[in-house]
Design a protein around this motif. Structure first.
Motif, PDB file in Angstrom:
ATOM      1  N   VAL A   1      21.217   4.589  29.237  1.00 30.32           N
ATOM      2  CA  VAL A   1      20.920   4.075  28.347  1.00 30.32           C
ATOM      3  C   VAL A   1      20.607   5.223  27.757  1.00 30.32           C
ATOM      4  CG1 VAL A   1      18.530   3.102  28.546  1.00 30.32           C
ATOM      5  CG2 VAL A   1      19.713   2.039  27.145  1.00 30.32           C
ATOM      6  N   THR A   2      20.906   5.057  26.403  1.00 34.67           N
ATOM      7  CA  THR A   2      20.271   5.758  24.939  1.00 34.67           C
ATOM      8  C   THR A   2      20.502   5.494  23.517  1.00 34.67           C
ATOM      9  OG1 THR A   2      21.289   8.715  24.863  1.00 34.67           O
ATOM     10  CG2 THR A   2      22.909   7.011  24.948  1.00 34.67           C
ATOM     11  N   LYS A   3      19.896   6.667  22.878  1.00 27.42           N
ATOM     12  CA  LYS A   3      19.997   6.197  21.234  1.00 27.42           C
ATOM     13  C   LYS A   3      21.342   6.554  21.065  1.00 27.42           C
ATOM     14  CE  LYS A   3      15.483   4.604  19.712  1.00 27.42           C
ATOM     15  NZ  LYS A   3      14.200   5.153  18.619  1.00 27.42           N
ATOM     16  N   GLU A   4      22.043   6.212  20.393  1.00 31.51           N
ATOM     17  CA  GLU A   4      23.422   6.184  20.219  1.00 31.51           C
ATOM     18  C   GLU A   4      24.403   5.707  18.856  1.00 31.51           C
ATOM     19  OE1 GLU A   4      27.293   7.393  23.005  1.00 31.51           O
ATOM     20  OE2 GLU A   4      25.386   8.780  23.526  1.00 31.51           O
ATOM     21  N   GLU A   5      24.852   5.702  18.121  1.00 34.00           N
ATOM     22  CA  GLU A   5      26.102   5.978  17.431  1.00 34.00           C
ATOM     23  C   GLU A   5      27.276   5.321  17.814  1.00 34.00           C
ATOM     24  OE1 GLU A   5      25.196   4.421  14.289  1.00 34.00           O
ATOM     25  OE2 GLU A   5      22.659   5.379  14.610  1.00 34.00           O
TER      26      GLU A   5
ATOM     27  N   ILE B   1      21.436   1.258  20.223  1.00 32.58           N
ATOM     28  CA  ILE B   1      21.054   1.409  22.074  1.00 32.58           C
ATOM     29  C   ILE B   1      22.260   1.496  22.654  1.00 32.58           C
ATOM     30  CG2 ILE B   1      19.856   1.261  24.291  1.00 32.58           C
ATOM     31  CD1 ILE B   1      17.581   1.140  21.560  1.00 32.58           C
ATOM     32  N   ARG B   2      22.734   1.920  23.465  1.00 31.50           N
ATOM     33  CA  ARG B   2      24.042   1.893  23.526  1.00 31.50           C
ATOM     34  C   ARG B   2      23.583   2.495  25.329  1.00 31.50           C
ATOM     35  NH1 ARG B   2      28.096   6.909  25.287  1.00 31.50           N
ATOM     36  NH2 ARG B   2      30.012   5.034  26.254  1.00 31.50           N
ATOM     37  N   PHE B   3      24.158   1.071  26.305  1.00 29.33           N
ATOM     38  CA  PHE B   3      24.465   0.919  27.774  1.00 29.33           C
ATOM     39  C   PHE B   3      25.494   2.003  28.289  1.00 29.33           C
ATOM     40  CE2 PHE B   3      21.992  -2.166  27.221  1.00 29.33           C
ATOM     41  CZ  PHE B   3      20.939  -2.223  27.616  1.00 29.33           C
ATOM     42  N   TYR B   4      25.878   2.669  28.832  1.00 26.97           N
ATOM     43  CA  TYR B   4      26.801   3.214  29.089  1.00 26.97           C
ATOM     44  C   TYR B   4      27.635   3.518  31.036  1.00 26.97           C
ATOM     45  CZ  TYR B   4      24.169   7.630  29.574  1.00 26.97           C
ATOM     46  OH  TYR B   4      22.423   8.581  30.333  1.00 26.97           O
ATOM     47  N   VAL B   5      28.639   4.395  31.333  1.00 25.41           N
ATOM     48  CA  VAL B   5      28.962   4.216  32.121  1.00 25.41           C
ATOM     49  C   VAL B   5      28.334   5.879  32.975  1.00 25.41           C
ATOM     50  CG1 VAL B   5      30.334   4.590  34.147  1.00 25.41           C
ATOM     51  CG2 VAL B   5      30.188   3.170  32.593  1.00 25.41           C
TER      52      VAL B   5
ATOM     53  N   TRP C   1       9.831  -3.327  26.245  1.00 23.91           N
ATOM     54  CA  TRP C   1      10.260  -1.870  27.172  1.00 23.91           C
ATOM     55  C   TRP C   1      11.250  -0.920  26.344  1.00 23.91           C
ATOM     56  CZ3 TRP C   1      14.380   1.851  28.483  1.00 23.91           C
ATOM     57  CH2 TRP C   1      14.019   2.823  29.136  1.00 23.91           C
ATOM     58  N   PHE C   2      11.971  -1.298  25.879  1.00 26.39           N
ATOM     59  CA  PHE C   2      12.525  -0.160  24.812  1.00 26.39           C
ATOM     60  C   PHE C   2      12.123  -0.115  23.343  1.00 26.39           C
ATOM     61  CE2 PHE C   2      16.502  -2.544  26.426  1.00 26.39           C
ATOM     62  CZ  PHE C   2      17.144  -1.171  26.629  1.00 26.39           C
ATOM     63  N   GLN C   3      10.869  -1.123  22.906  1.00 26.16           N
ATOM     64  CA  GLN C   3      10.160  -0.832  21.773  1.00 26.16           C
ATOM     65  C   GLN C   3       9.428   0.233  22.264  1.00 26.16           C
ATOM     66  OE1 GLN C   3       8.393  -4.089  20.186  1.00 26.16           O
ATOM     67  NE2 GLN C   3       9.891  -5.225  19.677  1.00 26.16           N
ATOM     68  N   GLU C   4       8.708   0.054  23.397  1.00 26.42           N
ATOM     69  CA  GLU C   4       7.721   1.015  23.352  1.00 26.42           C
ATOM     70  C   GLU C   4       8.407   2.292  24.395  1.00 26.42           C
ATOM     71  OE1 GLU C   4       4.905  -1.294  26.226  1.00 26.42           O
ATOM     72  OE2 GLU C   4       4.367  -2.679  25.053  1.00 26.42           O
ATOM     73  N   GLU C   5       9.034   2.729  25.269  1.00 23.43           N
ATOM     74  CA  GLU C   5       9.766   3.416  25.534  1.00 23.43           C
ATOM     75  C   GLU C   5      10.854   4.287  24.748  1.00 23.43           C
ATOM     76  OE1 GLU C   5       8.011   5.116  28.185  1.00 23.43           O
ATOM     77  OE2 GLU C   5       6.852   3.090  28.515  1.00 23.43           O
ATOM     78  N   MET C   6      11.417   4.124  24.414  1.00 22.39           N
ATOM     79  CA  MET C   6      12.961   4.308  23.287  1.00 22.39           C
ATOM     80  C   MET C   6      12.674   4.653  21.595  1.00 22.39           C
ATOM     81  SD  MET C   6      16.080   3.549  25.021  1.00 22.39           S
ATOM     82  CE  MET C   6      16.961   4.848  24.479  1.00 22.39           C
ATOM     83  N   ASP C   7      11.731   3.185  21.389  1.00 13.90           N
ATOM     84  CA  ASP C   7      10.689   3.346  19.690  1.00 13.90           C
ATOM     85  C   ASP C   7      12.075   2.719  19.132  1.00 13.90           C
ATOM     86  OD1 ASP C   7       8.308   5.388  19.999  1.00 13.90           O
ATOM     87  OD2 ASP C   7       9.035   7.027  20.523  1.00 13.90           O
TER      88      ASP C   7
END
Length: 96
Positions: free
Chosen positions: A45-49, A25-29, A12-18
């Protein structure tokens, strides 16, 4: 605490978030939603440093992580991320 990702979730991460080599990739509250571990909060969830990474796992050179400031949310649980094929979405499970 640890992060466990199912094969379906990784796909899913590969297909939906490239998700690709070198990505983080960060899991955040986030405020709102529902969760079995914290009333009135949910997980996003977001792509983030990373700034202050507390927990991480790598798969195919992609780093999945949780920041130190968000560890309280898990209340001592491990995060298991699975893909629900019927709903076509990620599901977060919290296991001690």
């Amino acid at each position: 605490m640890k992060i466990v990702l199912s094969e379906g979730a990784l796909k899913w991460f590969q297909e939906e978030m490239d998700a690709a080599k070198g990505d983080t990739i960060r899991f955040y509250v986030r405020y709102g939603g529902s969760s079995p571990v914290q009333q009135g909060f949910s997980l996003g969830v977001t792509k983030e440093e990373p700034i202050d990474m507390a927990v991480s796992v790598q798969h195919e050179d992609v780093t999945y992580f949780i920041e130190d400031r968000d560890v309280w949310y898990f209340d001592g649980h491990d995060l298991h991320v699975v893909f629900d094929e019927k709903k076509n979405e990620l599901v977060y499970e919290y296991k001690k």
